[in-house]
Design a protein around this motif. Structure first.
Motif, mmCIF file in Angstrom:
data_model
loop_
_atom_site.group_PDB
_atom_site.id
_atom_site.type_symbol
_atom_site.label_atom_id
_atom_site.label_comp_id
_atom_site.label_asym_id
_atom_site.label_seq_id
_atom_site.Cartn_x
_atom_site.Cartn_y
_atom_site.Cartn_z
ATOM 1 N N GLY A 53 0.823 -1.209 0.000
ATOM 2 C CA GLY A 53 0.000 0.000 0.000
ATOM 3 C C GLY A 53 0.853 1.253 0.000
ATOM 4 O O GLY A 53 0.562 2.218 -0.713
ATOM 5 N N ILE A 54 1.917 1.235 0.788
ATOM 6 C CA ILE A 54 2.841 2.377 0.832
ATOM 7 C C ILE A 54 3.466 2.577 -0.546
ATOM 8 O O ILE A 54 3.524 3.701 -1.058
ATOM 9 N N CYS A 55 3.916 1.497 -1.169
ATOM 10 C CA CYS A 55 4.506 1.575 -2.511
ATOM 11 C C CYS A 55 3.506 2.122 -3.522
ATOM 12 O O CYS A 55 3.844 2.997 -4.335
ATOM 13 N N LEU A 56 2.285 1.612 -3.482
ATOM 14 C CA LEU A 56 1.266 2.058 -4.439
ATOM 15 C C LEU A 56 0.907 3.522 -4.242
ATOM 16 O O LEU A 56 0.711 4.253 -5.212
ATOM 17 N N ASN A 57 0.828 3.969 -2.990
ATOM 18 C CA ASN A 57 0.548 5.382 -2.723
ATOM 19 C C ASN A 57 1.652 6.268 -3.275
ATOM 20 O O ASN A 57 1.393 7.311 -3.873
ATOM 21 N N GLU A 58 2.896 5.857 -3.082
ATOM 22 C CA GLU A 58 4.020 6.642 -3.588
ATOM 23 C C GLU A 58 4.029 6.658 -5.120
ATOM 24 O O GLU A 58 4.305 7.690 -5.736
ATOM 25 N N CYS A 59 3.700 5.524 -5.729
ATOM 26 C CA CYS A 59 3.610 5.464 -7.195
ATOM 27 C C CYS A 59 2.527 6.418 -7.699
ATOM 28 O O CYS A 59 2.720 7.118 -8.699
ATOM 29 N N GLN A 60 1.402 6.448 -7.016
ATOM 30 C CA GLN A 60 0.315 7.351 -7.397
ATOM 31 C C GLN A 60 0.779 8.807 -7.303
ATOM 32 O O GLN A 60 0.513 9.609 -8.189
ATOM 33 N N MET A 62 3.676 9.867 -7.724
ATOM 34 C CA MET A 62 4.656 10.112 -8.784
ATOM 35 C C MET A 62 4.046 9.996 -10.179
ATOM 36 O O MET A 62 4.731 10.169 -11.181
ATOM 37 N N GLY A 63 2.750 9.646 -10.247
ATOM 38 C CA GLY A 63 2.098 9.492 -11.541
ATOM 39 C C GLY A 63 2.468 8.203 -12.253
ATOM 40 O O GLY A 63 2.378 8.108 -13.477
ATOM 41 N N LEU A 64 2.876 7.190 -11.490
ATOM 42 C CA LEU A 64 3.242 5.895 -12.072
ATOM 43 C C LEU A 64 2.082 4.913 -11.982
ATOM 44 O O LEU A 64 1.387 4.859 -10.973
ATOM 45 N N ALA A 65 1.906 4.142 -13.030
ATOM 46 C CA ALA A 65 0.899 3.079 -13.029
ATOM 47 C C ALA A 65 1.638 1.749 -13.140
ATOM 48 O O ALA A 65 2.059 1.354 -14.226
ATOM 49 N N LEU A 66 1.849 1.088 -12.018
ATOM 50 C CA LEU A 66 2.541 -0.196 -12.004
ATOM 51 C C LEU A 66 1.502 -1.303 -11.811
ATOM 52 O O LEU A 66 1.159 -1.674 -10.695
ATOM 53 N N VAL A 67 1.000 -1.809 -12.924
ATOM 54 C CA VAL A 67 -0.126 -2.744 -12.880
ATOM 55 C C VAL A 67 0.229 -4.066 -12.212
ATOM 56 O O VAL A 67 -0.623 -4.690 -11.580
#
Length: 121
Positions: A53-60, A62-67
């Motif tokens: 969840g922490i990784c996904l929040n940080e990706c969001q 940064m504007g990253l979509a890591l499917v």
């Protein structure tokens, strides 16, 4: 981990499969870290769903979509529904087993005349 499901369905000896993908250009850090744990059904935690969840929040942010990461989170959430959300990364194999209707039984490895054999119990 997905390869273990494939190897099982293809009726490959899982110990030999692990040996092959652990060597040379096909080596995988994930297999090195978790292969034996998975075969021994050792799902003790090291990395948690909350970390995803922490990784996904940080990706969001940064504007990253890591499917792939999002898919891993969904698999973890399904594990959480089974009460397995506090286990380690290698517990993903349980979700893959359920999706594919297979069970990779606990493996015991024996060396017989220089070759590995899998014994399922």
């Amino acid at each position: 981990m997905v390869g273990l499901i494939y190897a099982h369905k293809a009726r490959l000896e899982l110990s030999l499969y692990l040996d092959v993908i652990s060597a040379g250009a096909t080596s995988s850090k994930s297999v090195d870290l978790y292969g034996t744990r998975i075969s021994n059904r050792d799902f003790e935690a090291g990395f948690f769903v909350k970390d995803l969840g922490i990784c996904l929040n940080e990706c969001q942010n940064m504007g990253l979509a890591l499917v792939g990461l999002r898919l891993a989170q969904q698999l973890y959430l399904s594990l959480k529904a089974y009460g397995e959300g506090d286990l380690g990364t290698q517990v993903l194999i349980l979700a893959l087993e359920r999706i594919n209707d297979v069970l990779l039984a606990k493996l015991f490895f024996k060396k017989l005349q220089g070759t590995h054999r899998c014994v399922f119990v």
